[in-house]
Design a protein around this motif. Structure first.
Motif, PDB file in Angstrom:
ATOM      1  N   UNK A  69       4.862  58.391 -14.952  1.00  0.00           N
ATOM      2  CA  UNK A  69       5.044  57.061 -15.521  1.00  0.00           C
ATOM      3  C   UNK A  69       4.552  56.031 -14.502  1.00  0.00           C
ATOM      4  N   UNK A  70       4.447  54.774 -14.921  1.00  0.00           N
ATOM      5  CA  UNK A  70       3.879  53.745 -14.050  1.00  0.00           C
ATOM      6  C   UNK A  70       4.651  53.572 -12.749  1.00  0.00           C
ATOM      7  N   UNK A  71       5.980  53.669 -12.792  1.00  0.00           N
ATOM      8  CA  UNK A  71       6.757  53.537 -11.560  1.00  0.00           C
ATOM      9  C   UNK A  71       6.389  54.632 -10.565  1.00  0.00           C
ATOM     10  N   UNK A  72       6.198  55.851 -11.057  1.00  0.00           N
ATOM     11  CA  UNK A  72       5.798  56.943 -10.175  1.00  0.00           C
ATOM     12  C   UNK A  72       4.393  56.719  -9.622  1.00  0.00           C
ATOM     13  N   UNK A  73       3.499  56.216 -10.464  1.00  0.00           N
ATOM     14  CA  UNK A  73       2.134  55.953 -10.009  1.00  0.00           C
ATOM     15  C   UNK A  73       2.131  54.853  -8.949  1.00  0.00           C
ATOM     16  N   UNK A  74       2.916  53.801  -9.155  1.00  0.00           N
ATOM     17  CA  UNK A  74       3.028  52.752  -8.133  1.00  0.00           C
ATOM     18  C   UNK A  74       3.624  53.321  -6.843  1.00  0.00           C
ATOM     19  N   UNK A  75       4.616  54.195  -6.954  1.00  0.00           N
ATOM     20  CA  UNK A  75       5.246  54.777  -5.766  1.00  0.00           C
ATOM     21  C   UNK A  75       4.262  55.629  -4.978  1.00  0.00           C
ATOM     22  N   UNK A  76       3.496  56.460  -5.664  1.00  0.00           N
ATOM     23  CA  UNK A  76       2.510  57.302  -4.983  1.00  0.00           C
ATOM     24  C   UNK A  76       1.409  56.423  -4.382  1.00  0.00           C
ATOM     25  N   UNK A  77       0.960  55.421  -5.114  1.00  0.00           N
ATOM     26  CA  UNK A  77      -0.059  54.491  -4.608  1.00  0.00           C
ATOM     27  C   UNK A  77       0.436  53.771  -3.360  1.00  0.00           C
ATOM     28  N   UNK A  78       1.669  53.282  -3.411  1.00  0.00           N
ATOM     29  CA  UNK A  78       2.244  52.576  -2.261  1.00  0.00           C
ATOM     30  C   UNK A  78       2.315  53.496  -1.050  1.00  0.00           C
ATOM     31  N   UNK A  79       2.704  54.722  -1.266  1.00  0.00           N
ATOM     32  CA  UNK A  79       2.808  55.694  -0.181  1.00  0.00           C
ATOM     33  C   UNK A  79       1.445  55.935   0.480  1.00  0.00           C
ATOM     34  N   UNK A  80       0.412  56.155  -0.317  1.00  0.00           N
ATOM     35  CA  UNK A  80      -0.938  56.389   0.214  1.00  0.00           C
ATOM     36  C   UNK A  80      -1.453  55.140   0.928  1.00  0.00           C
ATOM     37  N   UNK A  81      -1.246  53.976   0.354  1.00  0.00           N
ATOM     38  CA  UNK A  81      -1.690  52.736   1.001  1.00  0.00           C
ATOM     39  C   UNK A  81      -0.939  52.508   2.311  1.00  0.00           C
ATOM     40  N   UNK A  82       0.347  52.832   2.342  1.00  0.00           N
ATOM     41  CA  UNK A  82       1.116  52.709   3.578  1.00  0.00           C
ATOM     42  C   UNK A  82       0.588  53.666   4.642  1.00  0.00           C
ATOM     43  N   UNK A  83       0.293  54.896   4.282  1.00  0.00           N
ATOM     44  CA  UNK A  83      -0.251  55.856   5.251  1.00  0.00           C
ATOM     45  C   UNK A  83      -1.568  55.379   5.845  1.00  0.00           C
ATOM     46  N   UNK A  84      -2.310  54.588   5.086  1.00  0.00           N
ATOM     47  CA  UNK A  84      -3.586  54.052   5.549  1.00  0.00           C
ATOM     48  C   UNK A  84      -3.432  52.716   6.269  1.00  0.00           C
ATOM     49  N   UNK A  85      -2.190  52.259   6.459  1.00  0.00           N
ATOM     50  CA  UNK A  85      -1.954  51.005   7.156  1.00  0.00           C
ATOM     51  C   UNK A  85      -2.301  49.781   6.340  1.00  0.00           C
ATOM     52  N   UNK A  86      -2.346  49.918   5.019  1.00  0.00           N
ATOM     53  CA  UNK A  86      -2.749  48.820   4.154  1.00  0.00           C
ATOM     54  C   UNK A  86      -1.595  48.171   3.407  1.00  0.00           C
ATOM     55  N   UNK A  87      -0.394  48.740   3.542  1.00  0.00           N
ATOM     56  CA  UNK A  87       0.783  48.207   2.871  1.00  0.00           C
ATOM     57  C   UNK A  87       1.989  48.471   3.759  1.00  0.00           C
ATOM     58  N   UNK A  88       2.788  47.442   3.977  1.00  0.00           N
ATOM     59  CA  UNK A  88       3.992  47.602   4.802  1.00  0.00           C
ATOM     60  C   UNK A  88       4.958  48.584   4.145  1.00  0.00           C
ATOM     61  N   UNK A  89       5.725  49.268   4.954  1.00  0.00           N
ATOM     62  CA  UNK A  89       6.662  50.275   4.456  1.00  0.00           C
ATOM     63  C   UNK A  89       7.714  49.678   3.524  1.00  0.00           C
ATOM     64  N   UNK A  90       8.083  48.434   3.743  1.00  0.00           N
ATOM     65  CA  UNK A  90       9.111  47.820   2.905  1.00  0.00           C
ATOM     66  C   UNK A  90       8.534  46.957   1.783  1.00  0.00           C
TER      67      UNK A  90
END
Length: 126
Positions: A69-90
């Motif tokens: 679902x969209x919430x899961x897709x946003x969560x996975x996207x946020x995780x990948x972007x965070x690992x790349x230093x492109x999104x803060x953890x919080x």
């Protein structure tokens, strides 16, 4: 439900692990695209963050595409972007914040260099 954050362990942990296992190189290697041996990762190659969301939504997980679902897709996207230093953890991720992310390769994207692909390079007005 609250908006997913990059390190929200309650959202899609299985989907994240599956994505990382199946997704290949996803993290790092910024600055390698213009080198003789470029490494194409989310952080080094992709020009726009919404394409990550779209890819995950359409293709993941590999054994059941389009089942997140969209919430899961946003969560996975946020995780990948965070690992790349492109999104803060919080940080929270939604359509507006996803669109606002400036990818490192945004202004340097190049066409497909394979000889069997006939795509002319865009030099002006792209």
């Amino acid at each position: 439900m609250t908006e997913p954050t990059a390190v929200d362990n309650d959202l899609a942990p299985t989907s994240r692990r599956r994505f990382l296992r199946e997704g290949g190189a996803l993290v790092g290697r910024q600055g390698t695209i213009a080198t003789p041996k470029p490494v194409r990762t989310v952080g080094s190659f992709w020009p726009y963050a919404p394409t990550l969301f779209d890819y995950i939504r359409r293709a993941m997980p590999q054994n059941a595409p389009q089942s997140l679902d969209n919430d899961d897709v946003y969560a996975v996207s946020a995780y990948i972007l965070n690992l790349n230093g492109l999104l803060a953890a919080d940080a929270t991720l939604d359509a507006k914040t996803l669109y606002a992310i400036r990818m490192p390769n945004r202004n340097m994207f190049v066409g497909d260099p394979r000889p069997d692909v006939k795509t002319p390079a865009c030099m002006t007005g792209c």
